[in-house]
Scaffold this active site. Structure first.
Site, PDB file in Angstrom:
ATOM      1  N   GLY A  17      47.900  39.473  37.072  1.00  0.00           N
ATOM      2  CA  GLY A  17      47.578  39.408  38.318  1.00  0.00           C
ATOM      3  C   GLY A  17      47.655  38.057  38.722  1.00  0.00           C
ATOM      4  N   ASN A  86      39.549  31.718  37.242  1.00  0.00           N
ATOM      5  CA  ASN A  86      40.012  32.853  37.994  1.00  0.00           C
ATOM      6  C   ASN A  86      39.661  34.294  37.259  1.00  0.00           C
ATOM      7  OD1 ASN A  86      42.237  34.665  39.265  1.00  0.00           O
ATOM      8  ND2 ASN A  86      42.669  34.865  36.894  1.00  0.00           N
ATOM      9  N   TYR A 150      29.747  43.186  42.686  1.00  0.00           N
ATOM     10  CA  TYR A 150      30.932  42.282  43.103  1.00  0.00           C
ATOM     11  C   TYR A 150      30.471  41.271  44.138  1.00  0.00           C
ATOM     12  CZ  TYR A 150      35.812  40.857  43.412  1.00  0.00           C
ATOM     13  OH  TYR A 150      37.183  40.323  43.473  1.00  0.00           O
ATOM     14  N   ILE A 185      44.446  41.939  47.048  1.00  0.00           N
ATOM     15  CA  ILE A 185      46.141  41.308  46.654  1.00  0.00           C
ATOM     16  C   ILE A 185      46.489  42.426  45.845  1.00  0.00           C
ATOM     17  CG2 ILE A 185      47.167  39.637  45.621  1.00  0.00           C
ATOM     18  CD1 ILE A 185      45.885  38.614  47.977  1.00  0.00           C
TER      19      ILE A 185
HETATM   20  N1  LIG Z   1      43.217  41.404  43.376  1.00  0.00           N
HETATM   21  C1  LIG Z   1      42.588  41.273  44.529  1.00  0.00           C
HETATM   22  O1  LIG Z   1      42.578  41.814  45.533  1.00  0.00           O
HETATM   23  C2  LIG Z   1      41.370  40.290  44.323  1.00  0.00           C
HETATM   24  C3  LIG Z   1      40.963  39.832  45.835  1.00  0.00           C
HETATM   25  C4  LIG Z   1      39.891  38.855  45.720  1.00  0.00           C
HETATM   26  C5  LIG Z   1      39.387  38.155  44.560  1.00  0.00           C
HETATM   27  N2  LIG Z   1      40.052  38.468  43.279  1.00  0.00           N
HETATM   28  C6  LIG Z   1      39.822  37.816  41.927  1.00  0.00           C
HETATM   29  O2  LIG Z   1      40.749  37.150  41.469  1.00  0.00           O
HETATM   30  C7  LIG Z   1      40.572  37.191  40.167  1.00  0.00           C
HETATM   31  C8  LIG Z   1      41.855  37.970  39.533  1.00  0.00           C
HETATM   32  O3  LIG Z   1      41.873  39.062  39.798  1.00  0.00           O
HETATM   33  P1  LIG Z   1      43.018  40.041  39.584  1.00  0.00           P
HETATM   34  O4  LIG Z   1      43.350  40.854  40.719  1.00  0.00           O
HETATM   35  O5  LIG Z   1      44.438  39.250  39.082  1.00  0.00           O
HETATM   36  O6  LIG Z   1      42.802  40.765  38.405  1.00  0.00           O
HETATM   37  P2  LIG Z   1      43.499  41.531  37.064  1.00  0.00           P
HETATM   38  O7  LIG Z   1      42.640  42.460  36.534  1.00  0.00           O
HETATM   39  O8  LIG Z   1      44.723  41.843  37.409  1.00  0.00           O
HETATM   40  O9  LIG Z   1      43.293  40.372  35.982  1.00  0.00           O
HETATM   41  C9  LIG Z   1      42.352  39.804  35.508  1.00  0.00           C
HETATM   42  C10 LIG Z   1      42.506  38.976  34.098  1.00  0.00           C
HETATM   43  O10 LIG Z   1      40.982  38.771  33.738  1.00  0.00           O
HETATM   44  C11 LIG Z   1      41.028  38.791  32.420  1.00  0.00           C
HETATM   45  N3  LIG Z   1      39.593  38.945  32.144  1.00  0.00           N
HETATM   46  C12 LIG Z   1      38.444  40.063  32.281  1.00  0.00           C
HETATM   47  N4  LIG Z   1      37.422  39.666  31.759  1.00  0.00           N
HETATM   48  C13 LIG Z   1      37.616  38.408  31.070  1.00  0.00           C
HETATM   49  C14 LIG Z   1      36.731  37.744  30.361  1.00  0.00           C
HETATM   50  N5  LIG Z   1      35.656  38.367  30.156  1.00  0.00           N
HETATM   51  N6  LIG Z   1      37.277  36.688  29.911  1.00  0.00           N
HETATM   52  C15 LIG Z   1      38.454  36.176  30.118  1.00  0.00           C
HETATM   53  N7  LIG Z   1      39.343  36.951  30.799  1.00  0.00           N
HETATM   54  C16 LIG Z   1      39.080  38.094  31.093  1.00  0.00           C
HETATM   55  C17 LIG Z   1      41.763  40.335  32.182  1.00  0.00           C
HETATM   56  O11 LIG Z   1      42.219  40.336  30.823  1.00  0.00           O
HETATM   57  C18 LIG Z   1      42.867  40.040  32.841  1.00  0.00           C
HETATM   58  O12 LIG Z   1      44.137  39.510  32.562  1.00  0.00           O
HETATM   59  C19 LIG Z   1      39.398  37.828  39.897  1.00  0.00           C
HETATM   60  O13 LIG Z   1      38.196  36.771  39.819  1.00  0.00           O
HETATM   61  C20 LIG Z   1      39.218  38.552  41.088  1.00  0.00           C
HETATM   62  O14 LIG Z   1      37.962  38.873  41.201  1.00  0.00           O
HETATM   63  C21 LIG Z   1      41.162  39.610  43.318  1.00  0.00           C
END
Ligand SMILES: NC(=O)c1ccc[n+]([C@@H]2O[C@H](COP(=O)([O-])OP(=O)(O)OC[C@H]3O[C@@H](n4cnc5c(N)ncnc54)[C@H](O)[C@@H]3O)[C@@H](O)[C@H]2O)c1
Length: 250
Positions: A17, A86, A150, A185
């Site tokens: 991601g 992240n 969240y 995203i």
């Molecule tokens: N995708 C979206 O729409 C979106 C929107 C706003 C904010 N975000 C934020 O962006 C960040 C990344 O989101 P994403 O969409 O890439 O998520 P994703 O689920 O695709 O990837 C998240 C990653 O974090 C890792 N992870 C989970 N728990 C963990 C832990 N305890 N320690 C270390 N790693 C850990 C997972 O293994 C994974 O590789 C997050 O903080 C999320 O809240 C995402």
């Protein structure tokens, strides 16, 4: 000369991601990157073909693992210039639907993990300055009835970021700390959220409908802002909310 040549950056949740897109962008701009994730096999495979990138296991909830990772960076002769907090999860549920265990699990990763990261980042960077980038969300600025945990975690990240920024400025550490606030995203996180509801298609349509720009964002959209915040071009930015949400919060 690229914008991040000579800089060393660490990224959490880098196996997929946004985290993986951020790693790729920082490497493209010349940085050396320490990519970390709780999912070791996936993380190692994800960055295997990237130049100047090393993978280290890290569960952001574990202070001992934070110490081990930062010690390994020092032992490798590297000095950290930037940390991108992240890693995160999204637990769907209203205040009545969520169990206390679910609420605490969400805060443990999305808020306490950022707390531990900021502490580790300050310890590593306070001698010579640097940049901490905390991944909040549009959900750290705007509430949703079905995102009680969240919302609480990401709003916590928004204000924790400002407190860290003020502390580092007062102590003259030269460390900037900013938060990034993406709208939806399309990553695996969105797929995981859709898997938690009865009608995933309707949820996806509702995601799109909430973004005035008419589509979901891409991981690369967010990575571009993070690269700016890591760079010296952002030297005057600290404690700020960088919103990238297709108009969601307007
Ligand atoms: N995708 C979206 O729409 C979106 C929107 C706003 C904010 N975000 C934020 O962006 C960040 C990344 O989101 P994403 O969409 O890439 O998520 P994703 O689920 O695709 O990837 C998240 C990653 O974090 C890792 N992870 C989970 N728990 C963990 C832990 N305890 N320690 C270390 N790693 C850990 C997972 O293994 C994974 O590789 C997050 O903080 C999320 O809240 C995402």
């Amino acid at each position: 000369m690229q914008r991040l040549t000579g800089k060393v950056a660490m990224v959490t949740g880098a196996a997929a991601g946004l985290g993986l897109a951020i790693v790729r962008r920082l490497v493209d701009e010349g940085a050396t990157v320490i990519a970390t994730d709780i999912d070791v096999a996936k993380g190692q495979a994800a960055v295997a073909d990237l130049a100047r990138t090393r993978f280290l296991p890290l569960d952001v909830r574990d202070e001992t693992q934070w110490q081990a990772v930062t010690a390994t960076i020092v032992a490798d002769g590297l000095t950290l210039d930037a940390l991108v907090n992240n890693a995160g999860i999204t637990t769907m549920g209203s205040i009545e639907a969520l169990s206390y265990a679910q609420f605490r699990h969400e805060l443990d990763i999305d808020l306490c993990g950022v707390f531990l990261g900021c502490r580790a980042g300050i310890t590593a960077m306070k001698g010579r300055g640097g940049s901490i980038v905390n991944m909040s969300s549009a959900s750290g600025l705007k509430a949703d009835a079905d995102l009680a945990a969240y919302n609480a975690a990401k709003a916590g990240v928004t204000l924790l970021t400002k407190s860290v920024a003020l502390h580092c400025a007062r102590e003259k550490y030269g460390i900037r700390c900013n938060s990034v606030h993406p709208g939806a995203i399309h990553t695996e996180m969105i797929d995981k959220v859709m898997a938690q509801v009865a009608d995933p298609e309707a949820l996806y349509r509702s995601f799109v409908d909430r973004h005035p720009i008419g589509e979901l964002g891409r991981p690369e959209d967010v990575a571009a802002i993070v690269a700016y915040l890591v760079s010296d071009e952002a030297r005057f930015a600290t404690g700020a909310e960088f919103v990238i949400d297709g108009g969601l919060t307007l």
